[in-house]
Design a protein around this motif. Structure first.
Motif, PDB file in Angstrom:
ATOM      1  N   ALA A   1     -17.609  -3.986  -1.793  1.00  0.00           N
ATOM      2  CA  ALA A   1     -16.912  -2.695  -1.913  1.00  0.00           C
ATOM      3  C   ALA A   1     -17.267  -1.767  -0.753  1.00  0.00           C
ATOM      4  CB  ALA A   1     -17.248  -2.036  -3.245  1.00  0.00           C
ATOM      5  N   GLU A   2     -18.515  -1.786  -0.337  1.00  0.00           N
ATOM      6  CA  GLU A   2     -18.918  -0.957   0.802  1.00  0.00           C
ATOM      7  C   GLU A   2     -18.267  -1.452   2.091  1.00  0.00           C
ATOM      8  OE1 GLU A   2     -23.236   0.351   0.677  1.00  0.00           O
ATOM      9  OE2 GLU A   2     -23.189  -1.087  -0.996  1.00  0.00           O
ATOM     10  N   ARG A   3     -18.122  -2.768   2.224  1.00  0.00           N
ATOM     11  CA  ARG A   3     -17.436  -3.305   3.405  1.00  0.00           C
ATOM     12  C   ARG A   3     -15.975  -2.866   3.413  1.00  0.00           C
ATOM     13  NH1 ARG A   3     -14.603  -8.280   4.989  1.00  0.00           N
ATOM     14  NH2 ARG A   3     -15.241  -9.420   3.139  1.00  0.00           N
ATOM     15  N   ILE A   4     -15.333  -2.893   2.258  1.00  0.00           N
ATOM     16  CA  ILE A   4     -13.936  -2.446   2.176  1.00  0.00           C
ATOM     17  C   ILE A   4     -13.830  -0.997   2.632  1.00  0.00           C
ATOM     18  CG2 ILE A   4     -12.065  -1.899   0.566  1.00  0.00           C
ATOM     19  CD1 ILE A   4     -12.993  -4.430  -1.027  1.00  0.00           C
ATOM     20  N   ALA A   5     -14.739  -0.151   2.152  1.00  0.00           N
ATOM     21  CA  ALA A   5     -14.722   1.265   2.553  1.00  0.00           C
ATOM     22  C   ALA A   5     -14.924   1.419   4.055  1.00  0.00           C
ATOM     23  CB  ALA A   5     -15.792   2.037   1.781  1.00  0.00           C
ATOM     24  N   ASN A   6     -15.763   0.581   4.648  1.00  0.00           N
ATOM     25  CA  ASN A   6     -15.999   0.646   6.097  1.00  0.00           C
ATOM     26  C   ASN A   6     -14.805   0.147   6.901  1.00  0.00           C
ATOM     27  OD1 ASN A   6     -18.563   1.755   5.893  1.00  0.00           O
ATOM     28  ND2 ASN A   6     -19.558  -0.242   5.785  1.00  0.00           N
ATOM     29  N   GLU A   7     -14.142  -0.916   6.403  1.00  0.00           N
ATOM     30  CA  GLU A   7     -13.027  -1.503   7.134  1.00  0.00           C
ATOM     31  C   GLU A   7     -11.709  -0.776   6.884  1.00  0.00           C
ATOM     32  OE1 GLU A   7     -12.689  -5.773   6.891  1.00  0.00           O
ATOM     33  OE2 GLU A   7     -14.843  -6.042   7.115  1.00  0.00           O
ATOM     34  N   ALA A   8     -11.671   0.054   5.864  1.00  0.00           N
ATOM     35  CA  ALA A   8     -10.469   0.841   5.564  1.00  0.00           C
ATOM     36  C   ALA A   8     -10.864   2.311   5.472  1.00  0.00           C
ATOM     37  CB  ALA A   8      -9.834   0.363   4.268  1.00  0.00           C
TER      38      ALA A   8
ATOM     39  N   VAL B   1       0.841  -1.208   0.000  1.00  0.00           N
ATOM     40  CA  VAL B   1       0.000   0.000   0.000  1.00  0.00           C
ATOM     41  C   VAL B   1       0.867   1.245   0.000  1.00  0.00           C
ATOM     42  CG1 VAL B   1      -1.710   1.309   1.310  1.00  0.00           C
ATOM     43  CG2 VAL B   1      -1.951  -1.164   1.087  1.00  0.00           C
ATOM     44  N   GLU B   2       1.928   1.257   0.794  1.00  0.00           N
ATOM     45  CA  GLU B   2       2.820   2.420   0.840  1.00  0.00           C
ATOM     46  C   GLU B   2       3.483   2.666  -0.509  1.00  0.00           C
ATOM     47  OE1 GLU B   2       5.530   1.765   4.074  1.00  0.00           O
ATOM     48  OE2 GLU B   2       3.992   2.156   5.597  1.00  0.00           O
ATOM     49  N   PHE B   3       3.794   1.610  -1.235  1.00  0.00           N
ATOM     50  CA  PHE B   3       4.443   1.729  -2.544  1.00  0.00           C
ATOM     51  C   PHE B   3       3.554   2.431  -3.560  1.00  0.00           C
ATOM     52  CE2 PHE B   3       4.668   0.005  -6.852  1.00  0.00           C
ATOM     53  CZ  PHE B   3       5.969   0.333  -7.211  1.00  0.00           C
ATOM     54  N   GLY B   4       2.274   2.072  -3.582  1.00  0.00           N
ATOM     55  CA  GLY B   4       1.415   2.462  -4.688  1.00  0.00           C
ATOM     56  C   GLY B   4       0.716   3.798  -4.556  1.00  0.00           C
ATOM     57  N   ASP B   5       0.534   4.447  -5.696  1.00  0.00           N
ATOM     58  CA  ASP B   5      -0.416   5.564  -5.787  1.00  0.00           C
ATOM     59  C   ASP B   5      -1.822   4.982  -5.778  1.00  0.00           C
ATOM     60  OD1 ASP B   5       1.661   7.571  -6.318  1.00  0.00           O
ATOM     61  OD2 ASP B   5       1.849   6.586  -8.265  1.00  0.00           O
ATOM     62  N   VAL B   6      -1.908   3.760  -6.300  1.00  0.00           N
ATOM     63  CA  VAL B   6      -3.156   3.008  -6.378  1.00  0.00           C
ATOM     64  C   VAL B   6      -2.865   1.606  -5.859  1.00  0.00           C
ATOM     65  CG1 VAL B   6      -4.839   1.983  -7.979  1.00  0.00           C
ATOM     66  CG2 VAL B   6      -4.026   4.304  -8.361  1.00  0.00           C
ATOM     67  N   THR B   7      -3.831   1.025  -5.150  1.00  0.00           N
ATOM     68  CA  THR B   7      -3.702  -0.350  -4.680  1.00  0.00           C
ATOM     69  C   THR B   7      -4.841  -1.174  -5.258  1.00  0.00           C
ATOM     70  OG1 THR B   7      -2.721   0.375  -2.590  1.00  0.00           O
ATOM     71  CG2 THR B   7      -3.631  -1.856  -2.653  1.00  0.00           C
ATOM     72  N   LEU B   8      -4.500  -2.306  -5.881  1.00  0.00           N
ATOM     73  CA  LEU B   8      -5.503  -3.243  -6.377  1.00  0.00           C
ATOM     74  C   LEU B   8      -5.652  -4.364  -5.359  1.00  0.00           C
ATOM     75  CD1 LEU B   8      -7.306  -4.440  -8.718  1.00  0.00           C
ATOM     76  CD2 LEU B   8      -5.243  -5.714  -9.392  1.00  0.00           C
ATOM     77  N   LEU B   9      -6.881  -4.597  -4.920  1.00  0.00           N
ATOM     78  CA  LEU B   9      -7.177  -5.738  -4.054  1.00  0.00           C
ATOM     79  C   LEU B   9      -7.639  -6.882  -4.946  1.00  0.00           C
ATOM     80  CD1 LEU B   9      -9.144  -4.077  -1.112  1.00  0.00           C
ATOM     81  CD2 LEU B   9      -6.745  -4.799  -1.152  1.00  0.00           C
ATOM     82  N   ALA B  10      -6.785  -7.904  -5.065  1.00  0.00           N
ATOM     83  CA  ALA B  10      -7.094  -9.063  -5.903  1.00  0.00           C
ATOM     84  C   ALA B  10      -6.917 -10.322  -5.072  1.00  0.00           C
ATOM     85  CB  ALA B  10      -6.191  -9.084  -7.130  1.00  0.00           C
ATOM     86  N   VAL B  11      -7.670 -10.364  -3.981  1.00  0.00           N
ATOM     87  CA  VAL B  11      -7.619 -11.498  -3.048  1.00  0.00           C
ATOM     88  C   VAL B  11      -9.031 -12.051  -2.894  1.00  0.00           C
ATOM     89  CG1 VAL B  11      -5.619 -10.590  -1.784  1.00  0.00           C
ATOM     90  CG2 VAL B  11      -7.931 -10.008  -1.016  1.00  0.00           C
ATOM     91  N   PRO B  12      -9.157 -13.272  -2.392  1.00  0.00           N
ATOM     92  CA  PRO B  12     -10.508 -13.780  -2.121  1.00  0.00           C
ATOM     93  C   PRO B  12     -11.217 -12.906  -1.090  1.00  0.00           C
ATOM     94  CG  PRO B  12      -8.859 -15.530  -1.950  1.00  0.00           C
ATOM     95  CD  PRO B  12      -8.114 -14.245  -2.075  1.00  0.00           C
ATOM     96  N   VAL B  13     -12.510 -12.800  -1.217  1.00  0.00           N
ATOM     97  CA  VAL B  13     -13.289 -11.992  -0.285  1.00  0.00           C
ATOM     98  C   VAL B  13     -13.057 -12.440   1.156  1.00  0.00           C
ATOM     99  CG1 VAL B  13     -15.655 -11.431   0.424  1.00  0.00           C
ATOM    100  CG2 VAL B  13     -15.005 -11.298  -1.971  1.00  0.00           C
ATOM    101  N   SER B  14     -12.859 -13.730   1.350  1.00  0.00           N
ATOM    102  CA  SER B  14     -12.634 -14.252   2.706  1.00  0.00           C
ATOM    103  C   SER B  14     -11.354 -13.725   3.343  1.00  0.00           C
ATOM    104  CB  SER B  14     -12.601 -15.783   2.670  1.00  0.00           C
ATOM    105  OG  SER B  14     -11.555 -16.227   1.813  1.00  0.00           O
ATOM    106  N   ALA B  15     -10.433 -13.188   2.542  1.00  0.00           N
ATOM    107  CA  ALA B  15      -9.166 -12.668   3.064  1.00  0.00           C
ATOM    108  C   ALA B  15      -9.187 -11.160   3.293  1.00  0.00           C
ATOM    109  CB  ALA B  15      -8.024 -13.014   2.102  1.00  0.00           C
ATOM    110  N   LEU B  16     -10.261 -10.488   2.910  1.00  0.00           N
ATOM    111  CA  LEU B  16     -10.269  -9.022   2.953  1.00  0.00           C
ATOM    112  C   LEU B  16     -10.070  -8.448   4.355  1.00  0.00           C
ATOM    113  CD1 LEU B  16     -13.009  -8.093   0.351  1.00  0.00           C
ATOM    114  CD2 LEU B  16     -10.553  -7.604   0.225  1.00  0.00           C
ATOM    115  N   THR B  17     -10.748  -8.974   5.352  1.00  0.00           N
ATOM    116  CA  THR B  17     -10.624  -8.420   6.697  1.00  0.00           C
ATOM    117  C   THR B  17      -9.181  -8.510   7.178  1.00  0.00           C
ATOM    118  OG1 THR B  17     -12.929  -8.877   7.236  1.00  0.00           O
ATOM    119  CG2 THR B  17     -11.419  -8.616   9.089  1.00  0.00           C
ATOM    120  N   GLU B  18      -8.539  -9.643   6.940  1.00  0.00           N
ATOM    121  CA  GLU B  18      -7.126  -9.796   7.321  1.00  0.00           C
ATOM    122  C   GLU B  18      -6.252  -8.784   6.592  1.00  0.00           C
ATOM    123  OE1 GLU B  18      -3.483 -12.941   6.527  1.00  0.00           O
ATOM    124  OE2 GLU B  18      -5.544 -13.643   6.287  1.00  0.00           O
ATOM    125  N   VAL B  19      -6.424  -8.672   5.279  1.00  0.00           N
ATOM    126  CA  VAL B  19      -5.604  -7.769   4.465  1.00  0.00           C
ATOM    127  C   VAL B  19      -5.819  -6.314   4.878  1.00  0.00           C
ATOM    128  CG1 VAL B  19      -5.369  -6.832   2.124  1.00  0.00           C
ATOM    129  CG2 VAL B  19      -5.365  -9.308   2.487  1.00  0.00           C
TER     130      VAL B  19
END
Length: 195
Positions: free
Chosen positions: A89-96, A38-56
């Motif tokens: 996507a809304e969950r990602i916005a809430n968790e990040a 995340v620190e590296f990128g101007d943009v970050t692509l999340l390309a992981v299984p949905v089950s891994a999102l909370t951990e990531v």
């Protein structure tokens, strides 16, 4: 542009290779390398299984970062196209909190992004984008163009759930052997008459 990609699967590689070919700097990071990616990128692509999102999402700060969510809450190889979650996507916005989330690239398989062709039946492939931040949307539009596709703003992040549901429906049709593109007429033949 510097793009951090969290994930090591086929979709991460397909999009990353396309952006690298367009001249962007790419860094791939596995789940345990979220902060650095995340620190590296101007943009970050999340390309992981949905089950891994909370951990990531718990492993780094996404504050002020453009985050592209290309995930889908179903397993296409399972034969079941039922959504396990209806607003990823809304969950990602809430968790990040502070992340500038844009839903994109979730309707086509990685093989589409690995192929050289983006024009089908004389029409350029369109990529719907849902997000609330104008600057983030503009960044993702640039990345869509760099993959030789056409970005289409499809509304705010609250509309991303419809893209997520559409992916389950369309992929289910493809797996059943139906041509999902044949369901809707081309724009010039589609019109509505007020009742």
């Amino acid at each position: 542009m510097r793009i951090g990609i969290i994930g090591a699967g086929q979709m991460a590689r397909a999009l990353g290779n396309g952006w690298a070919a367009a001249g962007h700097e790419i860094r791939y990071g596995k789940r345990g390398e979220t902060r650095e990616t995340v620190e590296f990128g101007d943009v970050t692509l999340l390309a992981v299984p949905v089950s891994a999102l909370t951990e990531v999402l718990g492993q780094g700060s996404f504050d002020g970062k453009t985050v592209i969510d290309c995930t889908n809450a179903f397993e296409p190889d399972s034969g079941s196209m039922v959504l396990a979650e209806d607003a990823v996507a809304e969950r990602i916005a809430n968790e990040a909190p502070g992340a500038r989330v844009v839903k994109a690239f979730n309707l086509c398989a990685a093989e589409v992004w690995e192929a050289s062709e983006r024009v089908f039946e004389g029409r350029r492939l369109a990529v719907p984008l849902c997000g609330d931040d104008a600057e983030a949307l503009a960044q993702v539009e640039e990345l869509v163009h760099d993959l030789k596709a056409e970005p289409v703003r499809a509304g705010g992040l609250n509309r991303a759930r419809y893209l997520e549901a559409m992916s389950a429906f369309v992929v289910g049709m493809w797996f059943a052997g139906a041509d999902a593109r044949a369901v809707l007429p081309p724009l010039e033949a589609a019109f509505a008459v007020e009742d």
